[in-house]
Write a protein that holds these residues in place. Structure first.
Motif, short mmCIF file in Angstrom:
data_model
loop_
_atom_site.label_atom_id
_atom_site.label_comp_id
_atom_site.label_asym_id
_atom_site.label_seq_id
_atom_site.Cartn_x
_atom_site.Cartn_y
_atom_site.Cartn_z
N ALA A 174 -7.26 13.61 -11.47
CA ALA A 174 -8.22 13.34 -12.54
C ALA A 174 -7.85 12.05 -13.27
O ALA A 174 -8.74 11.25 -13.61
N ALA A 175 -6.57 11.81 -13.51
CA ALA A 175 -6.14 10.59 -14.20
C ALA A 175 -6.42 9.36 -13.34
O ALA A 175 -6.88 8.33 -13.87
N LEU A 176 -6.16 9.45 -12.05
CA LEU A 176 -6.44 8.31 -11.16
C LEU A 176 -7.93 8.03 -11.11
O LEU A 176 -8.36 6.87 -11.13
N ASP A 177 -8.75 9.09 -11.06
CA ASP A 177 -10.20 8.90 -11.06
C ASP A 177 -10.65 8.21 -12.34
O ASP A 177 -11.50 7.31 -12.31
N GLU A 178 -10.07 8.61 -13.48
CA GLU A 178 -10.44 8.00 -14.75
C GLU A 178 -9.98 6.54 -14.80
O GLU A 178 -10.70 5.68 -15.30
N GLY A 179 -8.79 6.26 -14.27
CA GLY A 179 -8.32 4.88 -14.20
C GLY A 179 -9.26 4.01 -13.38
O GLY A 179 -9.58 2.87 -13.78
N ARG A 180 -9.72 4.52 -12.25
CA ARG A 180 -10.69 3.78 -11.43
C ARG A 180 -11.98 3.55 -12.22
O ARG A 180 -12.53 2.45 -12.23
N ARG A 181 -12.47 4.61 -12.86
CA ARG A 181 -13.71 4.53 -13.62
C ARG A 181 -13.62 3.48 -14.73
O ARG A 181 -14.59 2.77 -15.02
N LEU A 182 -12.44 3.35 -15.33
CA LEU A 182 -12.24 2.38 -16.41
C LEU A 182 -11.97 0.96 -15.90
O LEU A 182 -11.82 0.04 -16.70
N GLY A 183 -11.88 0.80 -14.59
CA GLY A 183 -11.74 -0.53 -14.01
C GLY A 183 -10.32 -1.01 -13.78
O GLY A 183 -10.10 -2.21 -13.56
N TYR A 184 -9.35 -0.11 -13.82
CA TYR A 184 -7.97 -0.52 -13.54
C TYR A 184 -7.79 -0.71 -12.04
O TYR A 184 -8.47 -0.10 -11.22
N ALA A 185 -6.83 -1.56 -11.68
CA ALA A 185 -6.65 -1.95 -10.28
C ALA A 185 -5.45 -1.28 -9.61
O ALA A 185 -5.41 -1.18 -8.38
N ALA A 186 -4.44 -0.85 -10.40
CA ALA A 186 -3.23 -0.30 -9.80
C ALA A 186 -2.54 0.64 -10.80
O ALA A 186 -2.74 0.53 -12.01
N VAL A 187 -1.73 1.54 -10.25
CA VAL A 187 -0.92 2.46 -11.06
C VAL A 187 0.50 2.42 -10.53
O VAL A 187 0.72 2.45 -9.31
N ILE A 188 1.46 2.37 -11.44
CA ILE A 188 2.89 2.32 -11.11
C ILE A 188 3.54 3.58 -11.65
O ILE A 188 3.25 4.00 -12.77
#
Length: 172
Positions: free
Chosen positions: A103-117
């Motif tokens: 769910a957090a990754l989906d929200e990050g994508r929705r908000l336009g973020y490009a990467a997660v570390i």
């Protein structure tokens, strides 16, 4: 054991959840370090995504994604740090953490973020697409198999060398 017949709701955290989130992180991590990180990230207005898992009205899981200054070959990358992620002891190994991460990754994508570390368990996070090899190109206070990256936008971390700068909230 996976979730069976248990209603788990994933929703955005609110200020009313702060005490329960702090108690959850104390129980999951056995101390105050993660509680302090969460409080400092909130205080510094660095939180991008903060979700809770709720079962029978009680918070049983929490995840936070925060802004993480990142560059690759000198260009900025709109990246997030995943930290902390916790599930209440006794509720672990039931799929709650996985649902929070997805769910957090989906929200990050929705908000336009490009990467997660993430700095996390190398046997756990790769199932969500995190890669130590991808993160190995990023100069950071961390290295090795536990330091992993995930591209939310394909090619976001393509390049020769980059860096991440953890905010002071992480206490590094």
């Amino acid at each position: 054991m996976p979730l069976t017949g248990e209603a788990i709701d994933i929703r955005a955290a609110t200020a009313a959840d702060d005490d329960a989130i702090a108690a959850l992180n104390r129980a999951a991590f056995g101390g105050e370090d993660e509680v302090g990180i969460v409080e400092r990230l909130r205080g510094d207005d660095l939180v991008a995504v903060e979700l809770v898992a709720v079962r029978a009205g009680a918070i049983v899981g929490h995840i936070l994604l925060s802004h993480l200054p990142t560059t690759m070959d000198g260009r900025p990358v709109n990246a997030l740090a995943l930290a902390p992620m916790a599930v209440l002891p006794g509720q672990q190994k039931r799929g709650i953490g996985g649902r929070l991460i997805e769910a957090a990754l989906d929200e990050g994508r929705r908000l336009g973020y490009a990467a997660v570390i993430v700095l996390g368990h190398p046997d756990y996070y790769p199932r969500f697409g995190f890669s130590a090899a991808l993160a190995s190109k990023l100069a950071s206070p961390f290295a090795g198999e536990a330091f992993m990256a995930l591209e939310l936008v394909p090619g976001a971390l393509a390049g020769q060398a980059g860096s991440v700068t953890y905010p002071a909230a992480f206490g590094l």
